[in-house]
Design a protein around this motif. Structure first.
Motif, PDB file in Angstrom:
ATOM      1  N   ALA A  71       0.833  -1.209   0.000  1.00  4.62           N
ATOM      2  CA  ALA A  71       0.000   0.000   0.000  1.00  4.62           C
ATOM      3  C   ALA A  71       0.863   1.253   0.000  1.00  4.62           C
ATOM      4  CB  ALA A  71      -0.935  -0.017   1.211  1.00  4.62           C
ATOM      5  N   THR A  72       1.916   1.250   0.797  1.00  2.00           N
ATOM      6  CA  THR A  72       2.806   2.416   0.864  1.00  2.00           C
ATOM      7  C   THR A  72       3.476   2.665  -0.475  1.00  2.00           C
ATOM      8  OG1 THR A  72       3.222   2.029   3.215  1.00  2.00           O
ATOM      9  CG2 THR A  72       4.837   3.358   2.029  1.00  2.00           C
ATOM     10  N   GLN A 108       1.901   6.235  -7.264  1.00  2.00           N
ATOM     11  CA  GLN A 108       0.855   7.126  -7.777  1.00  2.00           C
ATOM     12  C   GLN A 108       1.290   8.587  -7.706  1.00  2.00           C
ATOM     13  OE1 GLN A 108      -2.354   5.149  -5.229  1.00  2.00           O
ATOM     14  NE2 GLN A 108      -3.569   5.832  -6.988  1.00  2.00           N
ATOM     15  N   ALA A 109       1.937   8.957  -6.602  1.00  2.00           N
ATOM     16  CA  ALA A 109       2.377  10.344  -6.446  1.00  2.00           C
ATOM     17  C   ALA A 109       3.405  10.721  -7.502  1.00  2.00           C
ATOM     18  CB  ALA A 109       2.949  10.539  -5.041  1.00  2.00           C
ATOM     19  N   VAL A 118      -8.016  -0.028  -5.484  1.00  2.00           N
ATOM     20  CA  VAL A 118      -7.055   0.640  -6.369  1.00  2.00           C
ATOM     21  C   VAL A 118      -6.127  -0.413  -6.977  1.00  2.00           C
ATOM     22  CG1 VAL A 118      -5.220   2.361  -6.536  1.00  2.00           C
ATOM     23  CG2 VAL A 118      -7.148   2.723  -4.965  1.00  2.00           C
ATOM     24  N   PRO A 119      -6.138  -0.596  -8.285  1.00  2.00           N
ATOM     25  CA  PRO A 119      -5.284  -1.609  -8.916  1.00  2.00           C
ATOM     26  C   PRO A 119      -3.806  -1.332  -8.669  1.00  2.00           C
ATOM     27  CG  PRO A 119      -6.963  -0.815 -10.448  1.00  2.00           C
ATOM     28  CD  PRO A 119      -6.994   0.096  -9.264  1.00  2.00           C
ATOM     29  N   HIS A 163       1.178  -6.057 -10.531  1.00  2.00           N
ATOM     30  CA  HIS A 163       1.139  -7.279  -9.722  1.00  2.00           C
ATOM     31  C   HIS A 163      -0.210  -7.316  -9.009  1.00  2.00           C
ATOM     32  CE1 HIS A 163       3.522 -10.672  -8.824  1.00  2.00           C
ATOM     33  NE2 HIS A 163       3.711 -10.449  -7.543  1.00  2.00           N
ATOM     34  N   SER A 164      -0.906  -8.430  -9.085  1.00  2.00           N
ATOM     35  CA  SER A 164      -2.295  -8.498  -8.636  1.00  2.00           C
ATOM     36  C   SER A 164      -2.435  -8.396  -7.127  1.00  2.00           C
ATOM     37  CB  SER A 164      -2.929  -9.806  -9.113  1.00  2.00           C
ATOM     38  OG  SER A 164      -4.216  -9.970  -8.546  1.00  2.00           O
TER      39      SER A 164
END
Length: 524
Positions: free
Chosen positions: A55-56, A62-63, A227-228, A233-234
């Motif tokens: 998650a991190t 994304q950023a 959020v994909p 990686h799944s």
């Protein structure tokens, strides 16, 4: 931000509070962008492949993707520490993730570079346990964590600091993980020198940033499922892996007060004896018939976790001295027989996993050739076990020739002579080991122009094995203790036992032959 904690009446608060998932992600991403652009200090993101670090890293990815290419001015290193004894399922998952991540980052022009870190050869688990004879780790003798995890990551961070002067560590730690973690993180918050950046007490010139510190476990899962994964990686496969590691196979995202969560699932070293039971591997084997190939690993791990391993350990410490605890010798390293047996068990488990596991486990190395070579060196050179049994054990277990290099040692005796020496010594193992070491010491000094160190080495060998057996050594240690106690009371003790008993001196720093201490008997 409000977390999914229990509210009045036992009801759970809404995940991410009133702002919701979307606004929380936007705010966190903006915060990451602001911190990234604030200076030229490189970032080091810790990534284990678990839910929190995933998650991190997704948020950081994304950023960076939202910033124009010309403004991505500093590197973001993603480090994963492979202890070489990781759960094979998790290790395979992480390795594949790093490969995909590296390719996708290059394609998108992101300054993200993954690094897989491993411990130094002399620090690996099997080199220390099978080679040196360190007993399986215990909470009071936790010799593995520093060697396998902390040193590799700290070495990378120190190199980054030396190159750039400073580094910022981005970690997926959360306050909701435990009360202890919450106290530590709160204490570090009070010492923050910059917005959201806490000092690292262990590494100078490095700061710590924890973007999901206030998130709950269920909020992490909600984010990962909604959020994909940006590098492909799944996250659903990650959820499935966590489900398989829980006893009931369930892993709900938003729960009421009576519903269990998989948020406390832990993946780690399959050899770990610091916990009572490897719950994650046990659950994997129990929940999924296709993972029964892991059973040899679980069995070996459980056998390492002996309540009383004294029968497998020498009554002398690593350097040959005898220490008492409540009039019993503190056990030292594993004996030669025990170390050879652990090697057999490990090689057998490796063969079974290769034979019965999925295709991607067909070439798995539970122990590498480099580790085998180092273990062989330790046995023959450091421990004077010039029988050189490792290649023979390897061939007997695997039915393949040992792939290592020829030994660069001229052994003092051949196999036949060693067998004859053992036969002459009979059941007197101490006598056999002492003669063997004396022969090896003499051989090593034979071709030296100046045979400096020969007599001290011979004396050390004699001191290690001059007594008859364990009971005789304990009796000598007790006499040593009584003599030292008498000296402490102002009485000059006579030489009560043998010529090896010497009055202690304040200047004496090296360990003596016999020592008595009141310490925990867990370490070597």
């Amino acid at each position: 931000m409000t977390t999914a904690s229990v509210g009045p009446g036992g009801r759970y608060n809404k995940p991410f509070g009133e702002v919701g998932l979307g606004e929380t992600i936007r705010a966190t991403t903006a915060e990451i962008v602001r911190l990234y652009q604030a200076d030229s200090v490189p970032w080091v993101v810790g990534y284990s492949g678990g839910k929190d670090s995933t998650a991190t890293l997704q948020l950081v990815w994304q950023a960076l993707a939202s910033i124009p290419a010309e403004e991505r001015t500093k590197p973001v290193h993603v480090i994963t520490t492979d202890t070489l004894v990781e759960n094979p399922v998790v290790s395979s998952w992480v390795n594949r993730s790093l490969e995909i991540m590296d390719a996708k980052a290059q394609k998108l022009g992101l300054p993200i570079k993954p690094h897989k870190l491993t411990p130094e050869l002399t620090d690996t688990f099997w080199v220390n346990l099978i080679g040196k004879g360190y007993p399986a780790p215990r909470p009071r003798f936790r010799w593995c964590t520093e060697r396998l995890k902390i040193k590799p990551s700290n070495s990378f961070i120190r190199r980054t600091v030396r190159q750039h002067g400073e580094a910022i560590l981005v970690l997926g730690t959360r306050k909701a993980e435990s009360a202890t973690r919450a106290r530590v993180m709160t204490a570090h918050e009070a010492k923050r020198v910059r917005e959201h950046l806490s000092p690292n007490a262990n590494l100078p010139n490095s700061l710590i940033y924890t973007p999901i510190e206030a998130w709950s476990s269920d909020e992490v899962w909600m984010y990962l499922m909604q959020v994909p994964n940006p590098w492909g990686h799944s996250n659903k496969d990650l959820l499935t892996m966590y489900q398989g590691a829980t006893s009931d196979g369930e892993c709900p995202l938003v729960v009421d007060s009576s519903t269990p969560s998989c948020g406390d699932s832990r993946f780690g070293c399959w050899t770990c004896t610091l916990v009572d039971k490897d719950k994650s591997m046990t659950a994997m084997v129990t929940n999924d018939a296709e993972k029964e190939w892991m059973l040899p690993l679980l069995t070996l791990r459980n056998d390492l976790d002996l309540t009383d391993d004294r029968p497998l350990r020498d009554f002398r410490r690593m350097h040959g001295n005898v220490q008492l605890f409540h009039d019993r010798p503190i056990p030292g390293p594993y004996t030669q027989a025990a170390r050879e047996q652990w090697l057999r068990r490990l090689l057998k488990a490796q063969e079974e996993v290769r034979r019965n596991g999925p295709p991607d486990m067909g070439e798995i190395e539970l122990i590498s050739l480099a580790e085998l070579e180092e273990i062989r060196r330790i046995w023959v050179v450091d421990k004077h076990e010039f029988e050189d049994n490792l290649p023979r054990i390897y061939t007997e277990v695997t039915d393949r020739p040992y792939p290592g290099r020829p030994l660069d040692e001229a052994l003092p005796l051949g196999a036949t002579e060693v067998e004859l020496l053992a036969e002459l010594c009979g059941d007197d193992r101490l006598h056999f080991e002492t003669v063997r070491e004396l022969l090896d010491v003499e051989r090593r000094h034979r071709n030296q122009v100046r045979r400096a160190g020969l007599f001290p080495a011979l004396e050390q060998a004699l001191m290690r094995g001059f007594y008859n057996d364990e009971a005789d050594a304990v009796e000598h240690a007790r006499k040593r203790r009584d003599a030292n106690n008498a000296a402490a009371d102002g009485v000059t003790p006579s030489d009560m036992t043998t010529g090896f008993i010497q009055p202690t001196s304040p200047r004496q720093s090296a360990p003596t032959l016999f020592e008595t201490v009141d310490v925990d008997p867990g370490n070597v």
